[in-house]
Design an enzyme around this catalytic site. Sequence first.
Site, PDB file in Angstrom:
ATOM      1  N   ASP A   3      -0.061   3.957  -5.699  1.00 42.63           N
ATOM      2  CA  ASP A   3       0.303   4.587  -4.426  1.00 42.63           C
ATOM      3  C   ASP A   3       1.821   4.510  -4.311  1.00 42.63           C
ATOM      4  O   ASP A   3       2.482   3.920  -5.172  1.00 42.63           O
ATOM      5  CB  ASP A   3      -0.379   3.868  -3.252  1.00 42.63           C
ATOM      6  N   SER A   4       2.350   5.044  -3.206  1.00 42.09           N
ATOM      7  CA  SER A   4       3.804   4.986  -3.037  1.00 42.09           C
ATOM      8  C   SER A   4       4.277   3.576  -2.712  1.00 42.09           C
ATOM      9  O   SER A   4       5.445   3.272  -2.872  1.00 42.09           O
ATOM     10  CB  SER A   4       4.228   5.940  -1.925  1.00 42.09           C
TER      11      SER A   4
ATOM     12  N   CYS B 288      -3.952   7.265  -3.211  1.00 39.62           N
ATOM     13  CA  CYS B 288      -2.902   7.925  -2.440  1.00 39.62           C
ATOM     14  C   CYS B 288      -3.426   9.307  -2.091  1.00 39.62           C
ATOM     15  O   CYS B 288      -3.703  10.125  -2.982  1.00 39.62           O
ATOM     16  CB  CYS B 288      -1.636   8.039  -3.293  1.00 39.62           C
ATOM     17  N   ASN B 289      -3.584   9.539  -0.801  1.00 37.58           N
ATOM     18  CA  ASN B 289      -4.114  10.827  -0.357  1.00 37.58           C
ATOM     19  C   ASN B 289      -3.161  11.970  -0.687  1.00 37.58           C
ATOM     20  O   ASN B 289      -3.575  13.058  -1.063  1.00 37.58           O
ATOM     21  CB  ASN B 289      -4.336  10.792   1.161  1.00 37.58           C
TER      22      ASN B 289
ATOM     23  N   GLU C 218       5.418  -0.133   5.877  1.00 38.25           N
ATOM     24  CA  GLU C 218       6.235  -0.728   4.803  1.00 38.25           C
ATOM     25  C   GLU C 218       7.253  -1.722   5.367  1.00 38.25           C
ATOM     26  O   GLU C 218       7.596  -2.698   4.722  1.00 38.25           O
ATOM     27  CB  GLU C 218       6.961   0.368   4.009  1.00 38.25           C
TER      28      GLU C 218
ATOM     29  N   CYS D  26      -4.403   8.466   5.035  1.00 39.59           N
ATOM     30  CA  CYS D  26      -3.273   7.919   4.276  1.00 39.59           C
ATOM     31  C   CYS D  26      -3.599   6.442   4.125  1.00 39.59           C
ATOM     32  O   CYS D  26      -3.973   5.778   5.105  1.00 39.59           O
ATOM     33  CB  CYS D  26      -1.971   8.114   5.044  1.00 39.59           C
TER      34      CYS D  26
ATOM     35  N   HIS E  96      -1.926   3.922   3.889  1.00 43.16           N
ATOM     36  CA  HIS E  96      -1.120   2.969   4.669  1.00 43.16           C
ATOM     37  C   HIS E  96      -1.722   2.733   6.068  1.00 43.16           C
ATOM     38  O   HIS E  96      -1.475   1.697   6.680  1.00 43.16           O
ATOM     39  CB  HIS E  96       0.311   3.492   4.853  1.00 43.16           C
TER      40      HIS E  96
HETATM   41  N1  DGL Z   1      -0.211   6.139   1.179  1.00 45.11           N
HETATM   42  C1  DGL Z   1      -0.061   7.424   0.625  1.00 45.11           C
HETATM   43  C2  DGL Z   1      -1.130   8.372   1.086  1.00 45.11           C
HETATM   44  O1  DGL Z   1      -2.282   7.939   1.133  1.00 45.11           O
HETATM   45  C3  DGL Z   1       1.353   7.993   0.610  1.00 45.11           C
HETATM   46  C4  DGL Z   1       2.165   7.761   1.835  1.00 45.11           C
HETATM   47  C5  DGL Z   1       3.632   8.176   1.677  1.00 45.11           C
HETATM   48  O2  DGL Z   1       4.311   7.606   0.825  1.00 45.11           O
HETATM   49  O3  DGL Z   1       4.070   9.085   2.419  1.00 45.11           O
HETATM   50  O4  DGL Z   1      -0.916   9.525   1.341  1.00 45.11           O
END
Ligand code: DGL
Length: 269
Positions: free
Chosen positions: A10-11, A73-74, A151, A183, A185
């Site tokens: 993921d990011s 990661c979506n 984050e 997402c 996060h």
């Molecule tokens: N957590 C990731 C997602 O599920 C990426 C979030 C991001 O870095 O913008 O989309």
Amino acid sequence: MNNCPIGVFDSGVGGLSVFSELIKLLPDEQYIYFGDTKNLPYGNKTKEQLIEITTGIFDFFESKRVKAVVMACNTTSALTYDYLKNKYNFKIYPIVQSVSKQIAMENYSSIGVFATNATIHSHAYKKEISYYNPDVNIFETACPKWVNIVENRLFEDEESISNIKQLVEEMLLNNPNKIILGCTHYPYLLNVLSRFAPENIFINPAKCFAEFILKDLNNNHLLNTSGVKIQPEFYVSSNPAQFISSSKLFYKVDKIKEICLQKILCNKT
Ligand code: DGL
């Protein structure tokens, strides 16, 4: 092949909300987690940038001889999976496409989706869920500030709380049966989200995703049978200390390595 590792990425720390479900359901697997902290947020990047980034990550996992990559990661699932799906020799599990059928089968009449800008503009959840259940109304809201809140652990910051409150209240005007946290996060925000809506209205797709992966690995005879317990390896592309402190809610990471995979993008910041 079945005793090879599984790559998860993921990011940043978001993918740990998926990883924590994977290790519960698949404790005998060996995992390599990559958090692309240098390039976050993914949600504000273009499709071309995301393809370049994801290709770098897939190449890294290929060099580690993985049997599967979990796109926890979506955003990259929504924007890069179609491009990458036939380019590698390992199984690829994209979160959006893997959980949408199950969500559609619940026969909700209306569903809200909270996700990043890129995921919302791709309409990936809407397209996937409507494919299985064309009658459901889907309301999509981009929440571009939320990844940064997670984050940087800004859970008690006034501006962050008021942004979350506003977006939840606006979403509730649509009267959704459920709201997908689209997402990885966002499950970190459940304590804040549940101040403004009942906690059980939110769907965290992580558990359903892990169940899908377990079933598919099993069907393909890819479950690890070595009986050898290997500790997961963690990598980030920058700021390992911040990753370690932000990770705690879902998984306590204590050892981590810093690497840079996408030279071009990494050098831009
Ligand atoms: N957590 C990731 C997602 O599920 C990426 C979030 C991001 O870095 O913008 O989309």
